[in-house]
Design a protein around this motif. Structure first.
Motif, PDB file in Angstrom:
ATOM      1  N   ILE A   1       0.825  -1.222   0.000  1.00  0.00           N
ATOM      2  CA  ILE A   1       0.000   0.000   0.000  1.00  0.00           C
ATOM      3  C   ILE A   1       0.857   1.270   0.000  1.00  0.00           C
ATOM      4  CG2 ILE A   1      -0.352   0.407   2.497  1.00  0.00           C
ATOM      5  CD1 ILE A   1      -3.498   0.352   1.389  1.00  0.00           C
ATOM      6  N   HIS A   2       2.130   1.136   0.403  1.00  0.00           N
ATOM      7  CA  HIS A   2       3.027   2.297   0.457  1.00  0.00           C
ATOM      8  C   HIS A   2       3.890   2.455  -0.799  1.00  0.00           C
ATOM      9  CE1 HIS A   2       1.899   2.802   4.609  1.00  0.00           C
ATOM     10  NE2 HIS A   2       2.340   1.611   4.932  1.00  0.00           N
ATOM     11  N   ILE A   3       3.921   1.428  -1.654  1.00  0.00           N
ATOM     12  CA  ILE A   3       4.870   1.474  -2.776  1.00  0.00           C
ATOM     13  C   ILE A   3       4.264   1.077  -4.125  1.00  0.00           C
ATOM     14  CG2 ILE A   3       7.117   1.352  -1.620  1.00  0.00           C
ATOM     15  CD1 ILE A   3       6.921  -1.650  -1.498  1.00  0.00           C
ATOM     16  N   ASP A   4       3.060   0.583  -4.129  1.00  0.00           N
ATOM     17  CA  ASP A   4       2.463   0.104  -5.372  1.00  0.00           C
ATOM     18  C   ASP A   4       1.125   0.821  -5.565  1.00  0.00           C
ATOM     19  OD1 ASP A   4       1.009  -1.317  -7.306  1.00  0.00           O
ATOM     20  OD2 ASP A   4       1.816  -3.258  -6.699  1.00  0.00           O
ATOM     21  N   SER A   5       1.105   1.795  -6.476  1.00  0.00           N
ATOM     22  CA  SER A   5      -0.102   2.617  -6.668  1.00  0.00           C
ATOM     23  C   SER A   5      -1.314   1.775  -7.059  1.00  0.00           C
ATOM     24  CB  SER A   5       0.137   3.662  -7.763  1.00  0.00           C
ATOM     25  OG  SER A   5       1.167   4.525  -7.380  1.00  0.00           O
ATOM     26  N   ASP A   6      -1.080   0.759  -7.898  1.00  0.00           N
ATOM     27  CA  ASP A   6      -2.207  -0.078  -8.334  1.00  0.00           C
ATOM     28  C   ASP A   6      -2.841  -0.764  -7.129  1.00  0.00           C
ATOM     29  OD1 ASP A   6      -1.518   0.593 -10.942  1.00  0.00           O
ATOM     30  OD2 ASP A   6      -0.177  -1.128 -11.144  1.00  0.00           O
ATOM     31  N   PHE A   7      -1.961  -1.280  -6.242  1.00  0.00           N
ATOM     32  CA  PHE A   7      -2.471  -1.957  -5.048  1.00  0.00           C
ATOM     33  C   PHE A   7      -3.213  -0.965  -4.156  1.00  0.00           C
ATOM     34  CE2 PHE A   7      -2.286  -3.387  -0.695  1.00  0.00           C
ATOM     35  CZ  PHE A   7      -2.656  -4.714  -0.790  1.00  0.00           C
ATOM     36  N   ALA A   8      -2.614   0.223  -3.958  1.00  0.00           N
ATOM     37  CA  ALA A   8      -3.237   1.219  -3.068  1.00  0.00           C
ATOM     38  C   ALA A   8      -4.637   1.581  -3.584  1.00  0.00           C
ATOM     39  CB  ALA A   8      -2.362   2.468  -2.982  1.00  0.00           C
ATOM     40  N   LYS A   9      -4.759   1.777  -4.902  1.00  0.00           N
ATOM     41  CA  LYS A   9      -6.065   2.142  -5.476  1.00  0.00           C
ATOM     42  C   LYS A   9      -7.065   1.006  -5.322  1.00  0.00           C
ATOM     43  CE  LYS A   9      -4.025   5.633  -8.403  1.00  0.00           C
ATOM     44  NZ  LYS A   9      -3.321   5.924  -9.658  1.00  0.00           N
ATOM     45  N   SER A  10      -6.585  -0.229  -5.499  1.00  0.00           N
ATOM     46  CA  SER A  10      -7.496  -1.368  -5.347  1.00  0.00           C
ATOM     47  C   SER A  10      -7.970  -1.515  -3.905  1.00  0.00           C
ATOM     48  CB  SER A  10      -6.816  -2.660  -5.824  1.00  0.00           C
ATOM     49  OG  SER A  10      -5.863  -3.089  -4.875  1.00  0.00           O
ATOM     50  N   ALA A  11      -7.199  -0.940  -2.963  1.00  0.00           N
ATOM     51  CA  ALA A  11      -7.597  -0.995  -1.551  1.00  0.00           C
ATOM     52  C   ALA A  11      -8.399   0.243  -1.157  1.00  0.00           C
ATOM     53  CB  ALA A  11      -6.350  -1.109  -0.667  1.00  0.00           C
ATOM     54  N   GLY A  12      -8.786   1.057  -2.164  1.00  0.00           N
ATOM     55  CA  GLY A  12      -9.674   2.179  -1.892  1.00  0.00           C
ATOM     56  C   GLY A  12      -8.974   3.464  -1.502  1.00  0.00           C
ATOM     57  N   MET A  13      -7.639   3.504  -1.637  1.00  0.00           N
ATOM     58  CA  MET A  13      -6.905   4.721  -1.309  1.00  0.00           C
ATOM     59  C   MET A  13      -6.634   5.493  -2.610  1.00  0.00           C
ATOM     60  SD  MET A  13      -6.902   3.912   1.828  1.00  0.00           S
ATOM     61  CE  MET A  13      -5.938   5.107   2.743  1.00  0.00           C
ATOM     62  N   PRO A  14      -6.479   6.826  -2.530  1.00  0.00           N
ATOM     63  CA  PRO A  14      -6.232   7.595  -3.765  1.00  0.00           C
ATOM     64  C   PRO A  14      -4.890   7.258  -4.418  1.00  0.00           C
ATOM     65  CG  PRO A  14      -6.269   9.042  -1.822  1.00  0.00           C
ATOM     66  CD  PRO A  14      -6.679   7.687  -1.354  1.00  0.00           C
ATOM     67  N   ASP A  15      -3.901   6.892  -3.621  1.00  0.00           N
ATOM     68  CA  ASP A  15      -2.568   6.556  -4.152  1.00  0.00           C
ATOM     69  C   ASP A  15      -1.769   5.955  -2.994  1.00  0.00           C
ATOM     70  OD1 ASP A  15      -0.275   6.353  -5.741  1.00  0.00           O
ATOM     71  OD2 ASP A  15      -0.455   8.395  -6.527  1.00  0.00           O
ATOM     72  N   VAL A  16      -0.508   5.640  -3.264  1.00  0.00           N
ATOM     73  CA  VAL A  16       0.354   5.217  -2.146  1.00  0.00           C
ATOM     74  C   VAL A  16       0.457   6.371  -1.147  1.00  0.00           C
ATOM     75  CG1 VAL A  16       1.673   3.555  -3.490  1.00  0.00           C
ATOM     76  CG2 VAL A  16       2.469   5.936  -3.366  1.00  0.00           C
ATOM     77  N   PHE A  17       0.755   6.041   0.084  1.00  0.00           N
ATOM     78  CA  PHE A  17       0.904   7.083   1.121  1.00  0.00           C
ATOM     79  C   PHE A  17       2.025   6.657   2.056  1.00  0.00           C
ATOM     80  CE2 PHE A  17      -1.223   4.611   4.440  1.00  0.00           C
ATOM     81  CZ  PHE A  17      -2.048   3.771   3.717  1.00  0.00           C
ATOM     82  N   ALA A  18       2.478   7.609   2.862  1.00  0.00           N
ATOM     83  CA  ALA A  18       3.669   7.362   3.680  1.00  0.00           C
ATOM     84  C   ALA A  18       3.393   6.397   4.825  1.00  0.00           C
ATOM     85  CB  ALA A  18       4.201   8.676   4.238  1.00  0.00           C
ATOM     86  N   HIS A  19       4.393   5.598   5.139  1.00  0.00           N
ATOM     87  CA  HIS A  19       4.366   4.768   6.336  1.00  0.00           C
ATOM     88  C   HIS A  19       4.272   5.699   7.557  1.00  0.00           C
ATOM     89  CE1 HIS A  19       6.920   2.768   3.318  1.00  0.00           C
ATOM     90  NE2 HIS A  19       6.646   1.605   3.862  1.00  0.00           N
ATOM     91  N   GLY A  20       3.402   5.364   8.494  1.00  0.00           N
ATOM     92  CA  GLY A  20       3.401   6.136   9.746  1.00  0.00           C
ATOM     93  C   GLY A  20       4.761   6.126  10.408  1.00  0.00           C
ATOM     94  N   MET A  21       5.441   4.977  10.311  1.00  0.00           N
ATOM     95  CA  MET A  21       6.731   4.862  10.998  1.00  0.00           C
ATOM     96  C   MET A  21       7.821   5.711  10.356  1.00  0.00           C
ATOM     97  SD  MET A  21       6.163   3.202  13.678  1.00  0.00           S
ATOM     98  CE  MET A  21       7.841   3.031  14.292  1.00  0.00           C
TER      99      MET A  21
END
Lengths: 147, 133
Positions: free
Chosen positions: B36-56
């Protein structure tokens, strides 16, 4: 819903050796400029045994088991629905390159909010070095997005 | 260090805008390979607008701020909640201040409120640190 029977579930402890190169890579990734975090000579010049692991590095150690996300496996979670809710560390002694750290962890709570739209899993970790010294503990809460 | 008083500010740390490069490096270095932090296709399929930063990643930035200020051996506790998602191109600034001095087992500890925030002022991480004085 995540089965609350997993409260108290303990994961298999594992040990991992702190590699100098990994600390250097981590320092680069977070933009660290203090050389005690990536250069052994600089660390020794400041009285450290070797390169020092920075404060959040125990979290990285917690991901070093053969299965990096055992909680995802045990609870059959979809990784794309997980967010990090909170993170706490308590420190007792430094972690250096060359140390061998044993990581123990367990699930300490599972609860939900917003009528189950969000579920939470709280995990507790302990980090012990090769001398049997507890160097750090941590807890974190994962947030699971439903729907 | 006797110059630490209630109200003392921790020197702030302003970071470069979050890039995909930053996230790729941090994924590898931190061992958090969640796509979810490095693969835009995956992030979008999980309902997020794009990859986003790790909280850590942001928590590591807070850690840098703290150890720039005081030696790491002085840091006894460090905690935060992740209040908002850090998106690509966000410019994060870490800041904090001493809000209380505590006596514990013969030692003086400074309780510091710390935060990471976007340029808009929106807080992304809110927490505290206990630092030996």
């Amino acid at each position: 819903m995540i089965d609350k029977k997993f409260i108290g579930h303990e994961f298999k402890p594992f040990s991992t050796t702190i590699e100098k190169g990994r600390l250097k890579f981590f320092a680069k990734a977070i933009g660290e400029t203090n050389p005690i975090y990536f250069n052994e000579e600089a660390a020794k010049a400041e009285g450290h045994k070797s390169v020092l692991a920075p404060p959040t590095f125990p979290f990285t150690l917690s991901l070093e088991s053969d299965d990096p996300f055992p909680v995802v496996t045990a609870l059959k979670l979809e990784i794309g629905r997980i967010l990090h809710g909170s993170q706490d560390f308590e420190y007792f002694a430094p972690i250096y390159a060359g140390d061998e750290i044993t990581v123990s962890s367990k699930i300490v709570n599972i609860f939900d909010k917003k009528g189950g739209a969000l579920e939470f899993v709280a995990l507790q970790y302990s980090f012990t070095n090769q001398d049997g010294e507890l160097v750090a503990t941590s807890t974190n809460t994962l947030v699971y997005r439903n729907g | 260090m006797t110059d630490i008083q209630i109200g003392s500010e921790i020197p702030a740390l302003e970071l470069a805008p979050i890039s995909r490069y930053t996230l790729a490096l941090f994924a590898g270095a931190s061992g958090d390979h969640n796509p979810i932090h490095i693969d835009s296709d995956f992030a979008k399929s999980a309902g997020m607008p794009d990859v986003f930063a790790h909280g850590m990643l942001s928590m590591a930035y807070l850690g840098r701020m703290l150890t720039n200020w005081q030696p790491q051996a002085k840091l006894k506790k460090f905690s935060n909640k992740f209040a908002a998602i850090t998106q690509l191109q966000d410019v994060i600034t870490c800041s904090g201040k001493v809000v209380e001095l505590l006596e514990q087992e013969g030692k003086t500890l400074a309780r510091c409120e710390i935060q990471a925030a976007k340029a808009s002022g929106e807080q992304t991480l809110v927490g505290e640190a206990l630092v030996e004085v």
